[in-house]
Motif scaffolding. Structure first.
Motif, PDB file in Angstrom:
ATOM      1  N   GLY A  97      36.293  58.140  36.762  1.00 46.37           N
ATOM      2  CA  GLY A  97      36.683  57.018  35.913  1.00 46.37           C
ATOM      3  C   GLY A  97      37.474  55.954  36.634  1.00 46.37           C
ATOM      4  O   GLY A  97      37.747  54.898  36.061  1.00 46.37           O
ATOM      5  N   SER A 108      34.851  52.891  38.316  1.00 43.47           N
ATOM      6  CA  SER A 108      35.205  51.696  37.527  1.00 43.47           C
ATOM      7  C   SER A 108      36.635  51.299  37.886  1.00 43.47           C
ATOM      8  O   SER A 108      37.581  51.589  37.156  1.00 43.47           O
ATOM      9  CB  SER A 108      35.097  51.996  36.022  1.00 43.47           C
ATOM     10  N   GLU A 141      38.450  48.844  37.659  1.00 43.28           N
ATOM     11  CA  GLU A 141      39.262  48.088  36.716  1.00 43.28           C
ATOM     12  C   GLU A 141      40.138  48.999  35.855  1.00 43.28           C
ATOM     13  O   GLU A 141      41.148  48.572  35.288  1.00 43.28           O
ATOM     14  CB  GLU A 141      38.373  47.223  35.813  1.00 43.28           C
ATOM     15  N   ASN A 142      39.742  50.280  35.764  1.00 46.39           N
ATOM     16  CA  ASN A 142      40.528  51.220  34.957  1.00 46.39           C
ATOM     17  C   ASN A 142      41.882  51.539  35.566  1.00 46.39           C
ATOM     18  O   ASN A 142      42.744  52.107  34.895  1.00 46.39           O
ATOM     19  CB  ASN A 142      39.743  52.516  34.735  1.00 46.39           C
ATOM     20  N   LEU A 150      44.525  48.766  33.580  1.00 49.77           N
ATOM     21  CA  LEU A 150      44.273  48.439  32.182  1.00 49.77           C
ATOM     22  C   LEU A 150      45.535  47.906  31.510  1.00 49.77           C
ATOM     23  O   LEU A 150      46.656  48.339  31.798  1.00 49.77           O
ATOM     24  CB  LEU A 150      43.800  49.678  31.425  1.00 49.77           C
ATOM     25  N   GLN A 175      43.504  46.340  26.314  1.00 53.57           N
ATOM     26  CA  GLN A 175      42.175  46.823  26.722  1.00 53.57           C
ATOM     27  C   GLN A 175      41.966  48.305  26.415  1.00 53.57           C
ATOM     28  O   GLN A 175      40.832  48.774  26.307  1.00 53.57           O
ATOM     29  CB  GLN A 175      41.997  46.610  28.228  1.00 53.57           C
ATOM     30  N   LEU A 176      43.053  49.045  26.280  1.00 53.01           N
ATOM     31  CA  LEU A 176      42.950  50.502  26.161  1.00 53.01           C
ATOM     32  C   LEU A 176      42.139  50.979  24.952  1.00 53.01           C
ATOM     33  O   LEU A 176      41.326  51.905  25.103  1.00 53.01           O
ATOM     34  CB  LEU A 176      44.354  51.114  26.134  1.00 53.01           C
ATOM     35  N   SER A 191      39.488  49.855  23.400  1.00 53.73           N
ATOM     36  CA  SER A 191      38.032  49.830  23.612  1.00 53.73           C
ATOM     37  C   SER A 191      37.620  50.843  24.665  1.00 53.73           C
ATOM     38  O   SER A 191      36.545  51.460  24.572  1.00 53.73           O
ATOM     39  CB  SER A 191      37.571  48.429  24.021  1.00 53.73           C
ATOM     40  N   LYS A 192      38.467  51.061  25.667  1.00 56.20           N
ATOM     41  CA  LYS A 192      38.159  52.062  26.686  1.00 56.20           C
ATOM     42  C   LYS A 192      38.179  53.471  26.097  1.00 56.20           C
ATOM     43  O   LYS A 192      37.289  54.292  26.360  1.00 56.20           O
ATOM     44  CB  LYS A 192      39.156  51.969  27.845  1.00 56.20           C
ATOM     45  N   GLU A 248      35.199  55.056  24.067  1.00 57.67           N
ATOM     46  CA  GLU A 248      34.097  55.767  24.706  1.00 57.67           C
ATOM     47  C   GLU A 248      34.337  57.269  24.740  1.00 57.67           C
ATOM     48  O   GLU A 248      33.430  58.050  25.034  1.00 57.67           O
ATOM     49  CB  GLU A 248      33.923  55.259  26.145  1.00 57.67           C
ATOM     50  N   SER A 304      46.719  52.664  31.860  1.00 61.12           N
ATOM     51  CA  SER A 304      45.734  53.334  32.715  1.00 61.12           C
ATOM     52  C   SER A 304      45.981  54.830  32.761  1.00 61.12           C
ATOM     53  O   SER A 304      45.050  55.638  32.711  1.00 61.12           O
ATOM     54  CB  SER A 304      45.777  52.751  34.126  1.00 61.12           C
ATOM     55  N   PHE A 309      44.687  56.405  29.665  1.00 60.10           N
ATOM     56  CA  PHE A 309      43.222  56.511  29.715  1.00 60.10           C
ATOM     57  C   PHE A 309      42.771  57.673  30.585  1.00 60.10           C
ATOM     58  O   PHE A 309      41.941  58.496  30.171  1.00 60.10           O
ATOM     59  CB  PHE A 309      42.620  55.208  30.232  1.00 60.10           C
TER      60      PHE A 309
END
Length: 534
Positions: A344, A348, A350-351, A354, A358-359, A361-362, A365, A389, A392
């Motif tokens: 992850g 990706s 960009e994770n 974060l 943004q968290l 929407s992440k 998933e 981050s 996540f």
């Protein structure tokens, strides 16, 4: 590479003069297998480890796709066993820079049922523990030839026998065809990869004395997909008695297998992508065309796992409980602390940065939409120092790895049989600027005592990496020898149960901790009850 196929032995109906060449170096070690003799090398720091690579445990499956493996055709002249066998067919997996030290690709072929042996003794009467490693890559990629799995140091360090192997993968090994053909030769097609492993374990049993091992003390261990295979074998009647201890590293995903209801449409879709109408046509498709069809299908060549077919697999491995047939098999199970910073994060990037905005929407998933805010609020409560981050990555780690490891440990310990031990690996790698922390697969370098072969992932060999190898490899060896991972270098390590949840946290100063991150566990077990089970 030519050496990858020279050691193959002979498939039914095949002859090859190069395969039958006689060794001209009598000082090299010779292993007398039931099919014929093979000649290996001596390696290790003391050059006392006998190594045999690319030893055939079954005949080629080329021309026999979707059929159970059979014994190889015997040979008489000694064959060279100095090169790994072919990799089993699989989709391209892409380059992962941190794995570059381990990369050791071999040619792909449906003639791929080979194993590799490292042992300090040959027919010397000693009863060494045998450790059979099952490679990662889910049920779709990988092989036993990775440099990370080299068994020389482990065999030398603990005077154990180490075995790695290849088995059929993806649609070649896990296409459920029982509803699509009445031909009995395809009846086990949904579990051929696991049945290949059973056949390799039968080879180990039959050759235990020859390789200086104990047929009554076999440990199966694996990481990621290899750990999932360990879990599946614990529920397979055909594997009963072929192993006596089990280690599942970062891969307790196969708490449940596919049902025929799910597996049949996947096989039908594969046939559609291959533009064939019968199983016979699918079986005759050229290997490369079959791989292309898998990648164009709904599975993308990646969505395969064992099938509860009522034949070789009669129940889900660890759902709703631990399988009774392996009740007396001790289990060592665990994960790394920040598994998903690999997939992850590197996949990706960009994770790694974060924002709290943004968290949601992440996490959508990973978590049911109605639960996303509960997860965020709960994680901020139990980990007030985490940024977005970190929340996540830890939720993703629990979703994909930690949650099912806990379920497996709980169900195994509740079975009332052999003991269960839980670990977590917290040592942080310095590579990638330290941002991966304790990612997926990192512990392999330490379990095999192969830090010098793992510098792309563990960083330069240092006193710290050697210390981690010392404590982890010795614990794995102790477990293989006795069913208990306790060593003098570790604090007291009680068995796992739900009252204490004692977990050995491996770091430079290992600690036995009761219910580490209990708040996180309580939160996420409630909101993510079964992790990746099916």
């Amino acid at each position: 590479m030519a050496t990858a196929v020279l050691v193959a032995g002979l498939s039914p109906g095949m002859t090859n003069a190069a395969d039958e060449r006689e060794s001209s170096t009598p000082e090299r070690p010779t292993l007398a297998t039931r099919s014929g003799p093979v000649v290996g090398t001596r390696e290790g720091r003391s050059e006392a480890v006998n190594v045999f690579r690319g030893v055939r445990y079954a005949a080629s499956t080329e021309g026999h796709r979707f059929e159970r493996a059979v014994d190889p055709r015997p040979w008489t002249k000694p064959l060279d066993a100095n090169g790994f066998g072919n990799d089993c067919p699989q989709r391209p997996s892409g380059d992962v820079p941190v794995f570059s030290s381990w990369a050791n690709p071999q040619p792909m072929s449906e003639d791929c049922l080979f194993l590799n042996v490292w042992t300090r003794g040959l027919r010397d009467g000693k009863k060494r523990p045998i450790m059979v490693w099952l490679h990662g890559g889910g049920y779709v990629t990988g092989s036993g030839s990775s440099h990370g799995y080299d068994g020389a140091r482990l065999a030398e360090r603990g005077d154990v026998v180490v075995v790695t192997l290849n088995h059929r993968l993806n649609g070649f090994g896990y296409s459920y065809l029982s509803g699509l053909s009445d031909d009995p030769k395809y009846a086990d097609a949904g579990n051929l990869g696991s049945l290949d492993i059973v056949k390799a374990l039968e080879w180990v049993r039959d050759h235990a004395d020859a390789i200086g091992g104990d047929a009554q003390n076999v440990t199966i261990f694996g990481e990621s997909g290899g750990a999932a295979k360990v879990s599946t074998l614990m529920a397979m009647e055909g594997a009963r008695g072929l192993f006596h201890r089990a280690i599942a590293q970062s891969g307790s995903m196969s708490l449940a297998g596919f049902s025929p209801r799910l597996a049949t449409p996947l096989a039908k879709d594969l046939m559609k992508s291959a533009r064939v109408t019968t199983v016979e046509e699918l079986a005759a498709l050229p290997m490369d065309a079959f791989i292309t069809a898998m990648m164009e299908s709904r599975s993308k060549g990646a969505f395969f796992r064992p099938v509860v077919d009522g034949r070789s697999l009669t129940r889900h491995p660890f759902t709703p409980d631990a399988p009774p047939i392996s009740r007396d098999v001790p289990l060592l199970v665990g994960t790394n602390n920040t598994e998903m910073r690999l997939q992850g994060g590197l996949g990706s990037p960009e994770n790694f940065s974060l924002s709290w905005e943004q968290l949601p929407s992440k996490l959508g998933e990973l978590v049911e939409p109605s639960q996303v805010q509960k997860v965020i609020d709960g994680m901020r409560r139990v980990h007030p120092d985490y940024d977005a981050s970190e929340v996540f990555f830890q939720v993703a780690t629990f979703r994909n790895y930690r949650g099912t490891a806990l379920r497996q440990a709980e169900r195994k310990s509740a079975s009332g049989g052999a003991t269960t031990y839980m670990y977590r690996m917290d040592w942080k790698t310095p590579v990638e600027g330290g941002r991966l922390k304790s990612p997926h697969a990192l512990e392999i370098a330490f379990v095999f005592d192969n830090v010098a072969r793992s510098t792309s992932y563990t960083g330069p060999e240092t006193d710290a990496t050697k210390h981690m190898a010392d404590i982890m490899a010795d614990a794995w060896i102790a477990f293989a020898r006795t069913g208990n991972p306790q060593t003098s270098a570790l604090p007291d390590w009680p068995a796992y149960d739900v009252s204490s949840r004692t977990t050995m946290v491996f770091d430079l100063q290992p600690q036995a901790v009761k219910d580490p991150d209990g708040g996180e566990r309580e939160l996420l077990q409630e909101l993510l009850p079964d992790g990746r089970s099916f």
